[in-house]
Design a protein around this motif. Structure first.
Motif, short mmCIF file in Angstrom:
data_model
loop_
_atom_site.label_atom_id
_atom_site.label_comp_id
_atom_site.label_asym_id
_atom_site.label_seq_id
_atom_site.Cartn_x
_atom_site.Cartn_y
_atom_site.Cartn_z
N UNK A 136 34.32 46.99 46.51
CA UNK A 136 34.04 46.00 45.49
C UNK A 136 35.29 45.86 44.63
N UNK A 137 35.81 44.63 44.54
CA UNK A 137 37.01 44.35 43.75
C UNK A 137 36.59 43.66 42.46
N UNK A 138 37.00 44.21 41.32
CA UNK A 138 36.62 43.68 40.02
C UNK A 138 37.86 43.12 39.33
N UNK A 139 37.91 41.81 39.07
CA UNK A 139 39.03 41.26 38.30
C UNK A 139 38.81 41.48 36.81
N UNK A 140 39.84 41.34 35.99
CA UNK A 140 39.67 41.44 34.54
C UNK A 140 38.74 40.34 34.02
N UNK A 141 38.22 40.54 32.82
CA UNK A 141 37.41 39.48 32.22
C UNK A 141 38.29 38.26 31.93
N UNK A 142 37.66 37.16 31.56
CA UNK A 142 38.38 35.89 31.47
C UNK A 142 39.63 35.96 30.59
N UNK A 143 39.50 36.56 29.41
CA UNK A 143 40.64 36.62 28.49
C UNK A 143 41.77 37.46 29.07
N UNK A 170 40.52 48.27 30.22
CA UNK A 170 39.23 47.58 30.14
C UNK A 170 38.46 47.72 31.45
N UNK A 171 39.16 47.57 32.57
CA UNK A 171 38.51 47.70 33.88
C UNK A 171 38.01 49.13 34.10
N UNK A 172 38.80 50.09 33.70
CA UNK A 172 38.42 51.49 33.89
C UNK A 172 37.23 51.87 33.04
N UNK A 173 37.20 51.44 31.79
CA UNK A 173 36.16 51.88 30.86
C UNK A 173 34.94 50.97 30.86
N UNK A 199 54.47 42.48 27.74
CA UNK A 199 53.85 42.30 29.06
C UNK A 199 53.25 43.62 29.54
N UNK A 200 53.97 44.71 29.37
CA UNK A 200 53.46 46.02 29.76
C UNK A 200 52.17 46.33 29.03
N UNK A 201 52.12 46.03 27.75
CA UNK A 201 50.91 46.28 26.96
C UNK A 201 49.74 45.44 27.47
N UNK A 202 50.02 44.21 27.89
CA UNK A 202 48.97 43.34 28.45
C UNK A 202 48.37 43.94 29.70
N UNK A 203 49.21 44.42 30.60
CA UNK A 203 48.72 45.00 31.85
C UNK A 203 47.93 46.28 31.59
N UNK A 246 42.22 38.17 32.20
CA UNK A 246 42.72 37.55 33.43
C UNK A 246 43.78 36.52 33.12
N UNK A 247 43.53 35.69 32.13
CA UNK A 247 44.51 34.68 31.73
C UNK A 247 45.79 35.33 31.24
N UNK A 248 45.65 36.34 30.41
CA UNK A 248 46.83 37.01 29.85
C UNK A 248 47.62 37.73 30.93
N UNK A 249 46.93 38.38 31.86
CA UNK A 249 47.62 39.08 32.94
C UNK A 249 48.38 38.08 33.82
N UNK A 250 47.72 36.96 34.15
CA UNK A 250 48.39 35.96 34.98
C UNK A 250 49.65 35.44 34.31
N UNK A 251 49.55 35.11 33.03
CA UNK A 251 50.71 34.59 32.31
C UNK A 251 51.83 35.62 32.26
N UNK A 252 51.47 36.86 31.95
CA UNK A 252 52.48 37.92 31.86
C UNK A 252 53.10 38.21 33.21
#
Length: 221
Positions: free
Chosen positions: A131-138, A170-173, A160-164, A140-146
């Protein structure tokens, strides 16, 4: 020994180390696909345009007597299935190698970071065993941009490092994933599996190791 194909710095460092450890002769033929053009073709779904670029580069590699071709960008794999039938060289598919490696690792639930397409398609839907879980919407947008900015620049900023890292935490917790899949080769600039506080799966490293094993085996691709 096979003569290896298109490669990026992440793959190159991994291959150099692998061949040096065995005191083996490393042969590389390198061609470059423009990152902004690739990201534009990815965003617009221009499969034909990107395949034409890859085919031209593969023809150059074939003329240089390379034995196979590897697309070392995960984002660049959005058109891999269309490339394989028209490539003059056998394509060593990163997605296939990562799928095999994850099956062997035994993970069942993974978070993912990368471009929007890679995250939203959950690594192009190529890992049915997990099962692959992407980040939540906010996130996801920030990760893509970074990630897009980092891929074009070739280096990562502290922001950018802080964004990732925020998205990964968030995904882990919040989603209880077992590990973070690095769905972009440039994420190796941010996460080191050897020192990370949580498990990360380096797709670029898996691909590079598969290329090294193929080359040192002496087998045809």
């Amino acid at each position: 020994m096979s003569r290896l194909p298109q490669i990026d710095m992440v793959h190159q460092r991994r291959l150099i180390a692998a061949f040096a450890a065995r005191n083996a002769d490393l042969q590389l033929t390198i061609v470059h696909a423009d990152a902004p053009t690739l990201l534009h073709n990815l965003a617009t779904g221009n499969v034909a345009g990107q395949v034409a670029i890859y085919k031209n580069l593969a023809n150059r590699l074939a003329a240089a007597e390379a034995d196979c071709v590897a697309i070392t960008s995960i984002a660049g794999h959005f058109c891999i299935d269309a490339l394989k039938p028209v490539s003059p060289l056998t394509v060593i598919d990163m997605i296939e190698e990562v799928s095999l490696a994850i099956r062997q690792m035994g993970y069942r639930r993974l978070g993912i970071l990368g471009t929007r397409t890679v995250m939203e398609t959950r690594f192009y839907g190529s890992l049915p065993q997990v099962t692959i879980i992407p980040p939540n919407d906010q996130h996801l947008h920030e990760v893509h941009q970074a990630y897009s900015a980092m891929a074009i620049a070739g280096f990562a900023t502290a922001a950018q490092s802080a964004t990732f890292h925020a998205a990964a935490q968030s995904l882990l917790h919040d989603e209880s994933v077992e590990a973070i899949l690095l769905g972009g080769t440039d994420l190796a600039l941010i996460f080191d599996p050897a020192t990370s506080a949580f498990p990360v799966i380096d797709c670029a490293a898996i691909h590079a190791d598969a290329l090294a094993a193929l080359a040192m085996s002496g087998r045809s691709p």
